[in-house]
Design a protein around this motif. Structure first.
Motif, mmCIF file in Angstrom:
data_model
loop_
_atom_site.group_PDB
_atom_site.id
_atom_site.type_symbol
_atom_site.label_atom_id
_atom_site.label_comp_id
_atom_site.label_asym_id
_atom_site.label_seq_id
_atom_site.Cartn_x
_atom_site.Cartn_y
_atom_site.Cartn_z
ATOM 1 N N ARG A 37 0.548 -1.024 -0.592
ATOM 2 C CA ARG A 37 0.034 0.181 0.142
ATOM 3 C C ARG A 37 0.820 1.138 0.092
ATOM 4 O O ARG A 37 2.175 1.381 0.556
ATOM 5 C CB ARG A 37 -0.913 0.168 1.381
ATOM 6 C CG ARG A 37 -1.728 -1.120 1.859
ATOM 7 C CD ARG A 37 -2.898 -1.044 2.919
ATOM 8 N NE ARG A 37 -3.563 -2.526 2.872
ATOM 9 C CZ ARG A 37 -3.988 -3.028 4.154
ATOM 10 N NH1 ARG A 37 -4.173 -2.659 4.630
ATOM 11 N NH2 ARG A 37 -5.295 -3.691 3.289
ATOM 12 N N LEU A 38 0.583 2.364 -0.862
ATOM 13 C CA LEU A 38 1.185 3.557 -0.501
ATOM 14 C C LEU A 38 0.611 4.798 -0.127
ATOM 15 O O LEU A 38 -0.695 4.512 -0.870
ATOM 16 C CB LEU A 38 1.391 4.214 -2.417
ATOM 17 C CG LEU A 38 2.583 2.088 -3.253
ATOM 18 C CD1 LEU A 38 2.575 2.768 -4.180
ATOM 19 C CD2 LEU A 38 3.632 3.069 -2.115
ATOM 20 N N ASP A 39 0.996 5.646 0.884
ATOM 21 C CA ASP A 39 -0.039 6.359 1.504
ATOM 22 C C ASP A 39 1.060 8.440 1.113
ATOM 23 O O ASP A 39 1.774 7.418 1.629
ATOM 24 C CB ASP A 39 -0.123 6.302 2.721
ATOM 25 C CG ASP A 39 -0.388 6.958 3.087
ATOM 26 O OD1 ASP A 39 -1.224 7.664 3.261
ATOM 27 O OD2 ASP A 39 -1.122 6.848 4.538
ATOM 28 N N ALA A 40 0.373 9.048 0.449
ATOM 29 C CA ALA A 40 0.828 9.504 -0.088
ATOM 30 C C ALA A 40 0.504 10.865 1.017
ATOM 31 O O ALA A 40 1.210 11.825 1.017
ATOM 32 C CB ALA A 40 1.077 10.587 -1.470
ATOM 33 N N ASN A 41 -0.711 10.767 1.569
ATOM 34 C CA ASN A 41 -0.993 11.364 2.989
ATOM 35 C C ASN A 41 -1.426 13.300 1.824
ATOM 36 O O ASN A 41 -0.622 13.933 2.524
ATOM 37 C CB ASN A 41 -0.250 12.258 3.804
ATOM 38 C CG ASN A 41 0.017 10.692 5.270
ATOM 39 O OD1 ASN A 41 0.826 10.252 4.977
ATOM 40 N ND2 ASN A 41 -1.278 10.759 5.831
ATOM 41 N N GLY A 42 -1.956 13.078 0.746
ATOM 42 C CA GLY A 42 -1.739 13.840 0.188
ATOM 43 C C GLY A 42 -0.948 15.078 -0.574
ATOM 44 O O GLY A 42 -1.360 15.935 -0.549
ATOM 45 N N ALA A 43 0.137 14.296 -0.034
ATOM 46 C CA ALA A 43 1.200 14.941 -0.824
ATOM 47 C C ALA A 43 1.458 15.860 -2.450
ATOM 48 O O ALA A 43 2.210 16.817 -3.340
ATOM 49 C CB ALA A 43 2.896 14.943 -0.195
ATOM 50 N N TRP A 44 0.697 14.838 -3.660
ATOM 51 C CA TRP A 44 1.426 14.615 -4.826
ATOM 52 C C TRP A 44 0.299 15.729 -5.108
ATOM 53 O O TRP A 44 -0.994 15.831 -5.284
ATOM 54 C CB TRP A 44 1.353 13.547 -5.095
ATOM 55 C CG TRP A 44 2.286 12.320 -4.793
ATOM 56 C CD1 TRP A 44 3.736 12.900 -4.343
ATOM 57 C CD2 TRP A 44 2.004 10.872 -4.610
ATOM 58 N NE1 TRP A 44 3.924 11.990 -4.146
ATOM 59 C CE2 TRP A 44 2.925 10.961 -4.535
ATOM 60 C CE3 TRP A 44 0.503 10.375 -5.376
ATOM 61 C CZ2 TRP A 44 2.984 8.802 -4.380
ATOM 62 C CZ3 TRP A 44 1.146 9.389 -5.160
ATOM 63 C CH2 TRP A 44 2.229 8.129 -4.498
ATOM 64 N N ASP A 45 -0.023 16.692 -5.964
ATOM 65 C CA ASP A 45 -0.318 17.150 -7.096
ATOM 66 C C ASP A 45 -0.955 16.493 -8.310
ATOM 67 O O ASP A 45 0.024 14.668 -8.668
ATOM 68 C CB ASP A 45 0.298 18.570 -8.179
ATOM 69 C CG ASP A 45 1.392 17.760 -9.049
ATOM 70 O OD1 ASP A 45 2.133 17.136 -9.585
ATOM 71 O OD2 ASP A 45 2.391 19.301 -8.959
#
Ligand code: OSB
Ligand code: MG
Length: 352
Positions: A175-183
């Motif tokens: 599972r990858l969790d970006a915590n909302g960081a990407w555009d």
């Protein structure tokens, strides 16, 4: 603690007590939102006139959009020592974590665990440190891993993805969790990469907090829907789900991706889970890094869930420097009996 009494045996009025905590973590948690070194929250205790006692935990995550621990303290102080069903019901909806804690403290311990045990996802640290932990946890028997991304440069992290996948046992999932960081552009590059790899889902690739304004929020939500349509890897909502209202909104909009449910943040837990269940939604239960008081409530939700049993996002313990506050140490499986053994009273007493 007497948790066996049924709710209807209880009176309408309770004595409220609460204790604020600030607990250093053993190892700081690094996410796209920065370094998290200590956990703050409030444990509440309700006692009815018959002497039945229940506990709940308000473990807010303000960067998700919950209330703050100061708001929770102020809410408890405003309630005072005597509370009734009515005064509890009149608490503002924005105090979702506190409302959830008080509901948990009132609820009787119903039975109905659906599972004897559930799989657990191992939480990997952000950055280069992930690899060694993955190897160690694969050795320990874990087959689901969660890696925090969006912390370092995207290109560097993308390079690491293949190294991690190379270390994963046959059939394991990441599972990858970006915590909302990407555009949106960055998220598209990641999802193109994930399509060919054993990635179970990408959690919250994009997010805009309420403070960023309605336009930014609409753009982030459009991006989530677009990404879910354009790429084969499922997208999971996490930060997008603060409170039963968000769950209802995304269900209403027909979201068919994953719902990462942190019961500690739902406020009206029962209502949100009933709606998810009725929609046959895909749910992953996840820790808010609460103490064993909130974790017991959250894990009971997971063990009662009748939908697909996905690996729990509770591979987080040992978490606190003071281990009395931890839940069961991370292992490839968690047993219902480990959950039933968690004793809120011990934690309450440890805070005196
Ligand atoms: O879900 C898991 O596997 C572990 C819990 C986790 O990652 C988490 C814990 C606290 C706050 C936010 C998050 C998150 O999922 O973003
Ligand atoms: Mg998350």
């Amino acid at each position: 603690m007497d948790t066996k009494k049924h709710e209807c045996e209880r009176g309408e009025s309770y004595r409220l007590a609460w204790r604020r905590y600030r607990l250093p973590m053993r190892v700081s948690v690094r996410t796209a939102h920065g370094v998290w070194a200590e956990r703050e929250g409030v444990i509440v205790r309700l006692e009815d006139d018959a002497g039945n006692v229940g506990y709940g935990e308000a473990a807010p995550i303000p960067w998700f959009g919950t209330e703050t621990v100061e708001d929770i303290e102020a809410g408890c102080a405003a309630l005072g020592e005597r509370v009734t069903r009515e005064t509890l019901g009149a608490l503002p909806v924005r105090l979702g974590c506190l409302r959830g804690a008080l509901a948990a403290a009132r609820a009787a311990d119903a039975d109905g665990m659906k599972h004897d045990y559930l799989r657990v996802a191992a939480l990997l640290p952000a950055g280069e440190a992930a690899r060694a932990v993955l190897v160690e946890q694969a050795e320990a028997g874990f087959r689901v891993f969660k890696w925090k991304v969006g912390v370092a440069d995207a290109r560097a992290e993308m390079g690491q993805l293949d190294e991690l996948c190379g270390e994963m046992p046959e059939g394991a999932r990441l599972r990858l969790d970006a915590n909302g960081a990407w555009d949106r552009r960055t998220a598209e590059r990641w999802l193109a990469l994930c399509a060919e790899r054993p990635v179970e889902f990408v959690e919250q690739p994009c997010f805009a907090a309420a403070g960023e304004g309605e336009t930014a929020q609409r753009r982030a939500e459009d991006a989530l829907r677009g990404l879910a349509e354009d790429y084969p890897t499922p997208i999971a909502l996490d930060e997008s789900l603060v409170g039963a209202g968000d769950v209802a909104r995304w269900l209403g909009a027909g979201w068919r991706g994953v719902f990462v449910v942190k019961p500690s943040l739902l406020g009206e837990v029962r209502k949100a889970l009933d709606a998810l269940s009725a929609a046959k939604a895909s749910v992953v239960f996840s820790s808010a890094l609460e103490t064993a008081v909130g974790a017991r409530m959250a894990l009971e939700c997971a063990f009662r869930w009748e939908g697909e049993a996905r690996a729990l996002g509770f591979g987080v313990w040992p978490l606190f420097a003071d281990r009395r506050f931890d839940g069961p140490p991370a292992a490839p499986f968690m047993r219902a009996e480990d959950v039933a053994r968690l004793n809120p009273e011990t934690i309450w007493n440890a805070l005196s």
